[in-house]
Scaffold this motif. Sequence first.
Motif: not given
Length: 350
Positions: A337-341
């Motif tokens: 999926g989508v993730r903030v890093t």
Amino acid sequence: MSEPVMGVGTCRPPALRKFALLATALSLLGSAMLSAPALAAAAPASDVVYSIESAKAAKSLMLDVVHAGKRLVAVGDRGHILYSDDQGATWTQAKVPTRALLTSVFFVDDKHGWAVGHDAQILASEDGGATWTKQFEDLKRESPLLDVWFKDADSGFAVGAYGSLMETTDGGKHWEDASDRLDNEDQYHLNAIAAVKDAGLFIVGEQGSMFRSADWGQTWEKLEGPYEGSLFGVIGTAQPNTLLAYGLRGNLYRSTDFGTTWDQVELKAERGDLEFGLSGGTLLDDGSIVIVGNGGSVIRSSDNGETFKVVNRPDRISVSAVTAAGNGNLVLAGQGGVRVTSPNGTESGK
């Protein structure tokens, strides 16, 4: 990943989903050969099947993520389109009239955007990605569109498998097949299209194919590229006439003359040369370039692509696309999926 060499008259493989390099997540699509591209009518309004709402959508396979103004919009498997108004902390699922894999999304402003995917589908949004309508599909092609680019709210192109090049001049009310503008007799898959500052449009694809247009898509020139393997992405830098093309096995090339000549960019990971495929990239507001790919690869340049710092995420999850989040953080889309890093793409963003 190896690729068979194909000549004229040989049997083409099934159309690939957007990134063949995401080997464990993506699979070959279909088994039928395609005939020559033909214009198809827009999708009928009846019998619309919408994507299924799922609490796990943000953890499913996502292939692209971009900005619609301050909003983030991501697209991926099963027709899932997500949007976030809090820099990726939470995601809302949009109402989408398809359950097909969506491969790419592009917004020209905070309201008007287009997404493309399998069955040559083209979707449009006029509210920043919250709701979508289907503008076009061609089920007979049994192949995906793989990337989309718009100059403004009226003029845009979509590219895809088997040399597909679609054009609209009225915001997608009508789409026309413009594939015959390309010298692409073997119908190589076209994987990406991008604008190059002060130069024009550039397309890259299968078997190292390259095409450029100095008149923004009306005429195209075929180029002899520096690499015979597939190229999955192309991105213009903040400098005029300068672009990067990238693909299998960490191959990355830079041109400062709109693709006439190329230099290979060396990518060094902790244990030697980077050999993971590269799949997507973004140009940040400060001129930095971030490119992502297989094995959790995240590479970043602050000198217009001359050199890159290479890191690999500890989870080694393949990443398909990247864009900026707030506070210098990044948003990654791919497997899981989508993730903030954090800015280097490794730790979770704060």
